[in-house]
Design an enzyme around this catalytic site. Structure first.
Site, mmCIF file in Angstrom:
data_model
loop_
_atom_site.group_PDB
_atom_site.id
_atom_site.type_symbol
_atom_site.label_atom_id
_atom_site.label_comp_id
_atom_site.label_asym_id
_atom_site.label_seq_id
_atom_site.Cartn_x
_atom_site.Cartn_y
_atom_site.Cartn_z
ATOM 1 C CE1 TYR A 101 -25.330 6.515 20.394
ATOM 2 C CE2 TYR A 101 -26.788 7.446 18.737
ATOM 3 C CZ TYR A 101 -25.954 6.434 19.176
ATOM 4 O OH TYR A 101 -25.764 5.327 18.384
ATOM 5 C CG ASN A 140 -23.116 -3.363 23.979
ATOM 6 O OD1 ASN A 140 -22.699 -4.151 24.813
ATOM 7 N ND2 ASN A 140 -24.325 -3.459 23.453
ATOM 8 C CB CYS A 176 -25.924 -0.755 21.732
ATOM 9 S SG CYS A 176 -25.420 -2.174 20.764
ATOM 10 C CG HIS A 177 -31.056 -3.117 19.218
ATOM 11 N ND1 HIS A 177 -30.481 -3.993 20.132
ATOM 12 C CD2 HIS A 177 -32.397 -3.236 19.361
ATOM 13 C CE1 HIS A 177 -31.454 -4.618 20.785
ATOM 14 N NE2 HIS A 177 -32.627 -4.174 20.348
ATOM 15 C CD GLU A 227 -36.146 -4.544 20.954
ATOM 16 O OE1 GLU A 227 -36.501 -3.445 21.423
ATOM 17 O OE2 GLU A 227 -35.011 -5.028 21.152
#
Length: 164
Positions: free
Chosen positions: A100, A121, A129-130, A156
């Site tokens: 952040y 979001n 946003c993850h 991912e």
């Protein structure tokens, strides 16, 4: 407004689109679910090109094919600042994370303001946003729940790991 359900490996999602593009992709039960949509907009079961594009994108994503968000016309509803934050999220590469604080520094804002915008979001997964983590790398603040955030990041990381 056009809407449909999508069955993801992580749970059912509501997809919503207007004439401009995808306005929302929420996991059922997440914070801010269908925020900004009127009740009569949530139940419309019609087809829209953006919904078809979002379903194709999500199918490819969960198959670890690394689709580009540019393949989905996006039209999330939010303030100008929120849209700036969501654009910054789209710039985080697949399989990577940002804090952040890093996003706040890049946007000339505070981590708290960025966190608020990230949390609101409306296009989960596609606007990633993850991929935002706490200053120490911890998994914090995912409206769709931390187990889903962890699963998305693991998916991912697995697909970006070198073959053995």
């Amino acid at each position: 407004m056009y809407a449909c359900d999508y069955e993801s490996p992580l749970g059912r999602m509501l997809l919503a689109a207007d004439g401009d593009g995808l306005a929302g992709a929420w996991f059922y039960g997440q914070r801010y679910f269908a925020r900004g949509l009127e009740d009569d907009e949530k139940n419309v079961e019609l087809e829209a090109p953006a919904l078809a594009a979002a379903r194709r994108w999500l199918d490819a994503y969960f198959a670890e094919e690394r689709p580009s968000a540019a393949d989905v016309p996006l039209a999330p509803r939010g303030t100008a600042f929120q849209r700036r934050v969501w654009d910054a999220l789209l710039a985080i590469p697949y399989g990577e994370t940002r804090t952040y604080g890093e996003l706040a520094a890049a946007l000339g804002s505070s981590p708290r303001a960025v966190g608020s915008a990230v949390g609101k979001n409306p296009v989960s997964v596609i606007i990633p946003c993850h991929r935002v983590v706490g200053a120490d790398g911890s998994l914090t603040g995912y409206a769709g729940d931390l187990d889903r955030k962890c699963a998305l990041l693991e998916l991912e990381l697995e697909s970006t790991a070198p073959a053995r």
